[in-house]
Design an enzyme around this catalytic site. Structure first.
Site, PDB file in Angstrom:
ATOM      1  N   ARG A  23     -65.974  30.136 -63.346  1.00  0.00           N
ATOM      2  CA  ARG A  23     -65.964  28.949 -62.465  1.00  0.00           C
ATOM      3  C   ARG A  23     -66.726  29.215 -61.164  1.00  0.00           C
ATOM      4  NH1 ARG A  23     -61.965  24.862 -63.580  1.00  0.00           N
ATOM      5  NH2 ARG A  23     -62.004  24.695 -65.839  1.00  0.00           N
ATOM      6  N   ARG A  36     -70.896  15.706 -56.928  1.00  0.00           N
ATOM      7  CA  ARG A  36     -69.805  15.007 -57.624  1.00  0.00           C
ATOM      8  C   ARG A  36     -69.469  13.654 -57.001  1.00  0.00           C
ATOM      9  NH1 ARG A  36     -66.746  13.996 -60.350  1.00  0.00           N
ATOM     10  NH2 ARG A  36     -64.831  15.178 -60.622  1.00  0.00           N
ATOM     11  N   ASP A  72     -68.464  22.481 -70.437  1.00  0.00           N
ATOM     12  CA  ASP A  72     -67.006  22.600 -70.505  1.00  0.00           C
ATOM     13  C   ASP A  72     -66.596  22.892 -71.938  1.00  0.00           C
ATOM     14  OD1 ASP A  72     -64.564  21.915 -68.533  1.00  0.00           O
ATOM     15  OD2 ASP A  72     -64.028  21.496 -70.596  1.00  0.00           O
TER      16      ASP A  72
HETATM   17  O1  CP3 Z   1     -68.948  27.895 -63.481  1.00  0.00           O
HETATM   18  C1  CP3 Z   1     -68.456  27.980 -64.631  1.00  0.00           C
HETATM   19  O2  CP3 Z   1     -67.551  28.803 -64.923  1.00  0.00           O
HETATM   20  C2  CP3 Z   1     -69.053  27.139 -65.738  1.00  0.00           C
HETATM   21  C3  CP3 Z   1     -68.455  25.895 -65.978  1.00  0.00           C
HETATM   22  C4  CP3 Z   1     -67.100  25.737 -66.670  1.00  0.00           C
HETATM   23  C5  CP3 Z   1     -66.339  24.557 -66.509  1.00  0.00           C
HETATM   24  N1  CP3 Z   1     -65.264  24.633 -67.344  1.00  0.00           N
HETATM   25  C6  CP3 Z   1     -66.669  23.407 -65.625  1.00  0.00           C
HETATM   26  C7  CP3 Z   1     -65.547  22.607 -65.098  1.00  0.00           C
HETATM   27  C8  CP3 Z   1     -66.416  26.555 -67.566  1.00  0.00           C
HETATM   28  C9  CP3 Z   1     -66.747  27.961 -68.051  1.00  0.00           C
HETATM   29  C10 CP3 Z   1     -65.262  25.832 -67.994  1.00  0.00           C
HETATM   30  C11 CP3 Z   1     -64.304  26.352 -69.004  1.00  0.00           C
HETATM   31  C12 CP3 Z   1     -63.043  25.640 -69.212  1.00  0.00           C
HETATM   32  N2  CP3 Z   1     -62.805  24.298 -69.183  1.00  0.00           N
HETATM   33  C13 CP3 Z   1     -61.849  26.278 -69.583  1.00  0.00           C
HETATM   34  C14 CP3 Z   1     -61.693  27.753 -69.842  1.00  0.00           C
HETATM   35  C15 CP3 Z   1     -61.618  28.523 -68.579  1.00  0.00           C
HETATM   36  C16 CP3 Z   1     -60.373  28.331 -67.816  1.00  0.00           C
HETATM   37  O3  CP3 Z   1     -60.473  27.886 -66.657  1.00  0.00           O
HETATM   38  O4  CP3 Z   1     -59.310  28.676 -68.348  1.00  0.00           O
HETATM   39  C17 CP3 Z   1     -60.854  25.293 -69.710  1.00  0.00           C
HETATM   40  C18 CP3 Z   1     -59.396  25.512 -70.076  1.00  0.00           C
HETATM   41  C19 CP3 Z   1     -61.480  24.047 -69.465  1.00  0.00           C
HETATM   42  C20 CP3 Z   1     -60.858  22.703 -69.542  1.00  0.00           C
HETATM   43  C21 CP3 Z   1     -60.887  22.002 -68.242  1.00  0.00           C
HETATM   44  N3  CP3 Z   1     -62.020  21.553 -67.620  1.00  0.00           N
HETATM   45  C22 CP3 Z   1     -59.784  21.691 -67.419  1.00  0.00           C
HETATM   46  C23 CP3 Z   1     -58.347  22.041 -67.730  1.00  0.00           C
HETATM   47  C24 CP3 Z   1     -60.268  21.013 -66.312  1.00  0.00           C
HETATM   48  C25 CP3 Z   1     -59.488  20.366 -65.206  1.00  0.00           C
HETATM   49  C26 CP3 Z   1     -58.871  21.350 -64.295  1.00  0.00           C
HETATM   50  C27 CP3 Z   1     -59.620  21.405 -62.991  1.00  0.00           C
HETATM   51  O5  CP3 Z   1     -59.946  22.520 -62.547  1.00  0.00           O
HETATM   52  O6  CP3 Z   1     -59.816  20.327 -62.422  1.00  0.00           O
HETATM   53  C28 CP3 Z   1     -61.674  20.982 -66.430  1.00  0.00           C
HETATM   54  C29 CP3 Z   1     -62.604  20.410 -65.437  1.00  0.00           C
HETATM   55  C30 CP3 Z   1     -63.751  21.262 -65.026  1.00  0.00           C
HETATM   56  N4  CP3 Z   1     -64.601  21.947 -65.844  1.00  0.00           N
HETATM   57  C31 CP3 Z   1     -64.163  21.474 -63.687  1.00  0.00           C
HETATM   58  C32 CP3 Z   1     -65.289  22.316 -63.733  1.00  0.00           C
HETATM   59  C33 CP3 Z   1     -66.132  22.835 -62.592  1.00  0.00           C
HETATM   60  C34 CP3 Z   1     -63.486  20.841 -62.470  1.00  0.00           C
HETATM   61  C35 CP3 Z   1     -64.445  20.239 -61.543  1.00  0.00           C
HETATM   62  C36 CP3 Z   1     -64.490  18.774 -61.329  1.00  0.00           C
HETATM   63  O7  CP3 Z   1     -63.576  17.988 -61.618  1.00  0.00           O
HETATM   64  O8  CP3 Z   1     -65.542  18.421 -60.768  1.00  0.00           O
END
Ligand code: CP3
Length: 341
Positions: A23, A36, A72
């Site tokens: 992340r 965003r 994602d």
């Molecule tokens: O910079 C990086 O690491 C690359 C981008 C990346 C994202 N998601 C973008 C994202 C990566 C590698 C992921 C993986 C991901 N997505 C996982 C596995 C890693 C982990 O954190 O356990 C999981 C479980 C997800 C599913 C997911 N995506 C969830 C549960 C959420 C909401 C929770 C939150 O943080 O708001 C997301 C949203 C998400 N994916 C964001 C980002 C940067 C949040 C940003 C936003 O809303 O703008």
């Protein structure tokens, strides 16, 4: 070329310890929040030029040794027939959770070359833009973690529906794991063919399972995915959290590099994983929100545990949280590169 990251994956010596963060792109950065305001998360993921921009943001701010594709783990859900949205403040919501045999039978084993071509285009674009200077990591979610969103319909603290399905209808569960695994394996292969120089399999929620359930209901599927990907010659990082009890089982399922969370000291985890694997980790991500000197001191503790043994990639034990101060991230990256054993 910063080849420290790839060298460390192969357990070759490096001048300094390579560092990147899960992340590393996201809401803790003002540049990201600004983008965003104009675009949803899915728009960014589906527009290669925007995905490129966000991928590069942390590389401009810090001396990171790897880039991670901005995408994602849930993107395959839509072409599999389970559309979802990222709801403000609630995280992902799958509109029709997968709960029955019939729901599982309806899931489509999609073709990433057709249905996720925008991700592959992002990979190609980012590679061109990085021009060999920083290696690019692709990724996908592991079958248990992806299935937990499909079955629960979103985030869960207990995985009740997922575990009930696994225990009450093991054959249906197996079909679900097979379908998700087929998509994940194809997706990772396609990212590698498009230029990803390493891939990470995220099994973020697998730590909720006992060893017995992992071995019976999940490990065979993870092994199939990793075997099909490891033949392609790029390093594969196998990551989970809450997996202190599963480390050996995860290692046995496969991966060039094993990702470890912060619950064990790195040296203890590495001793259990053994000499045949590189390791990635393992600072508690919340330590980046501690006073800066505490964050740096604790990063140095991780580095002392690794003792400059070839095969350590510095990372957090999970992703950066939105509250993280940017200057603490910079301080830790710089401390990792300055560290002398
Ligand atoms: O910079 C990086 O690491 C690359 C981008 C990346 C994202 N998601 C973008 C994202 C990566 C590698 C992921 C993986 C991901 N997505 C996982 C596995 C890693 C982990 O954190 O356990 C999981 C479980 C997800 C599913 C997911 N995506 C969830 C549960 C959420 C909401 C929770 C939150 O943080 O708001 C997301 C949203 C998400 N994916 C964001 C980002 C940067 C949040 C940003 C936003 O809303 O703008």
């Amino acid at each position: 070329m910063h080849d420290r990251f790839l060298r460390a994956c192969r357990r070759e010596p490096t001048d300094v310890t390579p560092v990147w963060f899960m992340r590393q792109a996201g809401r803790y950065m003002a540049e990201y929040r600004k983008l965003r305001e104009k675009h949803t998360l899915l728009e960014i993921c589906k527009t290669p030029e925007l995905a490129l921009e966000v991928t590069l943001q942390p590389l401009r701010a810090f001396e990171l040794d790897a880039a991670i594709l901005f995408a994602d783990i849930l993107l395959p859900l839509e072409p599999m027939g389970a559309p979802f949205e990222f709801a403000k403040g609630e995280g992902p919501i799958v509109h029709h959770p997968v709960r029955s045999r019939a729901d599982i039978e309806r899931l489509r084993v999609c073709d990433p070359h057709e249905d996720l071509s925008y991700v592959l285009e992002s990979v190609r674009l980012i590679r061109r833009e990085l021009d060999g200077k920083t290696p690019l990591i692709g990724f996908a979610g592991a079958p248990f973690t992806v299935a937990s969103y499909l079955v629960e319909g979103g985030k869960s603290s207990s995985y009740l529906h997922t575990k009930k399905l696994m225990w009450s209808e093991p054959e249906s569960w197996n079909l679900l794991m097979e379908k998700v695994s087929a998509v994940v394996a194809r997706f990772l292969r396609a990212q590698i063919e498009s230029g990803a120089q390493a891939v990470q399999l995220f099994d973020s929620w697998v730590g909720s399972l006992s060893i017995a359930d992992y071995q019976t209901h999940v490990q065979p599927h993870v092994r199939t995915i990793l075997q099909s990907v490891m033949g392609l010659g790029v390093p594969v990082i196998h990551f989970g959290t809450g997996t202190t009890h599963l480390l050996e089982a995860q290692r046995d399922a496969g991966g060039t590099v094993i990702g470890v969370d912060w619950r064990l000291p790195l040296d203890v985890a590495w001793a259990r994983i053994g000499n045949e694997h590189a390791v990635q980790g393992n600072l508690d991500p919340l330590l980046l929100c501690a006073p800066r000197d505490v964050a740096v001191a604790r990063a140095e503790r991780v580095l002392r545990e690794a003792a400059r043994r070839p095969g350590h990639i510095f990372n957090l034990g999970h992703g950066i949280v939105p509250e993280t101060p940017v200057d603490h991230v910079k301080a830790v990256v710089d401390a990792v590169h300055l560290f002398k054993a």
